[in-house]
Design an enzyme around this catalytic site. Structure first.
Site, mmCIF file in Angstrom:
data_model
loop_
_atom_site.group_PDB
_atom_site.id
_atom_site.type_symbol
_atom_site.label_atom_id
_atom_site.label_comp_id
_atom_site.label_asym_id
_atom_site.label_seq_id
_atom_site.Cartn_x
_atom_site.Cartn_y
_atom_site.Cartn_z
ATOM 1 N N TYR A 135 0.564 -1.382 -0.054
ATOM 2 C CA TYR A 135 -0.374 -0.222 0.180
ATOM 3 C C TYR A 135 1.008 0.868 -0.081
ATOM 4 O O TYR A 135 1.543 1.318 1.384
ATOM 5 C CB TYR A 135 -0.738 0.063 1.583
ATOM 6 C CG TYR A 135 -1.975 0.973 1.882
ATOM 7 C CD1 TYR A 135 -2.259 1.899 0.478
ATOM 8 C CD2 TYR A 135 -2.421 1.544 2.709
ATOM 9 C CE1 TYR A 135 -2.913 3.154 0.323
ATOM 10 C CE2 TYR A 135 -3.314 2.515 2.483
ATOM 11 C CZ TYR A 135 -3.424 3.154 2.064
ATOM 12 O OH TYR A 135 -4.317 4.460 1.956
ATOM 13 N N LYS A 163 -2.078 -1.495 -4.053
ATOM 14 C CA LYS A 163 -3.036 -0.631 -3.879
ATOM 15 C C LYS A 163 -2.062 0.783 -3.919
ATOM 16 O O LYS A 163 -1.525 0.985 -3.258
ATOM 17 C CB LYS A 163 -3.655 -0.465 -2.607
ATOM 18 C CG LYS A 163 -4.153 0.861 -2.032
ATOM 19 C CD LYS A 163 -5.007 0.669 -0.911
ATOM 20 C CE LYS A 163 -6.057 1.824 -0.892
ATOM 21 N NZ LYS A 163 -6.567 2.429 0.300
#
Length: 298
Positions: A135, A163
């Site tokens: 992320y 992400k």
């Protein structure tokens, strides 16, 4: 290779009137999300107010959502930390619970260099068999996970996705160019989902899917079928909502939006605070325009 689908919801954490985690509402909301387009629920991310949850609360939330999902969707645990040993311990526990994956944020505040980031994520990946999603959100962590580092990390078997919330489409293009096709890229910003699909992303880790998960699925499916005009139409229709949900710090607006639908999600834990009247009005106006105010929930 695990398939987390195309719409992943970064789920909010409901609280009771006295500020405790409301596990009963959590169960109901998780079930609702699955019924309205969510393929994977991400529990205890930033949208879930993870910085102010205790480890005990987080592990209870993992188990409650896993029970609520009951195999109908996947559950991903936010077990990242700016301490490698803490992230390893939390990830091992999520694996023991039997969750489907782990979201690993770039370490925040201590700002490690790229070599430190590589060894951090590699150590977590090697500590269990749980599939990991990186992320990258430099706006919150102050450090950018560079495309070259992502490419190195993608060679580790259970690091399967990222992400990407840098907002940098060139960086997303570089990641797609430098990683295997099965390595999944997800937008970390609702408003960039469609542009990122065009350069090889698979889907979105979404906040707006609390309200429009089905529409997001329709947009992604339209794009995948080559119906670009239809996908663009849905994107433009939802754009005011995407923007309204980030008019102040997430998850303040989305909790206000869910409250407007009748969800008893409670307030926010300090240092986050309730939205002012202007924010509430902006959220309400956009929801009214999209006919999102009509459904009430107990």
């Amino acid at each position: 290779m695990v398939n987390f689908g195309t719409v992943l919801t970064a789920m909010i954490t409901p609280f009771t009137a006295d500020g405790a985690v409301d596990y009963a509402v959590t169960e109901k909301l998780a079930a609702h999300l699955i019924e309205t387009g969510t393929d994977t629920i991400v529990v205890c991310g930033t949208t879930g107010e993870s910085p102010t949850l205790s480890w005990d609360e987080e592990f209870e939330l993992f188990q409650v959502v896993k029970r609520a999902v009951s195999g109908r969707a996947k559950v991903m645990a936010g077990t990242g930390s700016n301490s490698t040993s803490e992230a390893i311990a939390a990830t091992k526990k999520a694996a023991r619970i039997g969750l489907d994956g782990s979201l690993q944020v770039v370490p925040y505040y201590n700002k490690p260099p790229q070599a430190g980031l590589y060894h951090h994520f590699r150590a977590i990946a090697e500590s269990s068999d749980l599939p990991l999603m990186l992320y990258n959100v430099p706006g919150r962590t102050s450090q950018n996970l560079q495309a070259e580092t992502v490419a190195q990390l993608s060679e580790i078997p259970n690091i399967v996705a990222i992400k990407e919330a840098s907002g940098n489409l060139d960086q997303v293009s570089q990641i797609r160019r430098m990683t295997p096709s099965e390595f999944a890229i997800y937008s970390g910003d609702d408003s960039l989902t469609l542009p990122m699909l065009a350069i090889g992303a698979k889907g979105v880790v979404s906040v707006a899917s609390h309200l429009v998960g089905t529409r997001l699925q329709q947009m992604i499916q339209a794009f995948e079928k080559g119906q670009v005009q239809k996908a663009t139409q849905i994107h433009l229709e939802l754009l005011p909502l995407f923007k309204a949900l980030f008019v102040t710090t997430n998850p303040i607006p989305v909790k206000a939006a869910l409250s407007l639908q009748g969800w008893q999600v409670g307030a926010l834990r300090p240092p986050l605070c309730s939205p002012d009247e202007e924010v509430k009005l902006q959220v309400k106006q956009v929801m009214a325009e999209l006919n999102l105010l009509q459904t009430a929930h107990a």
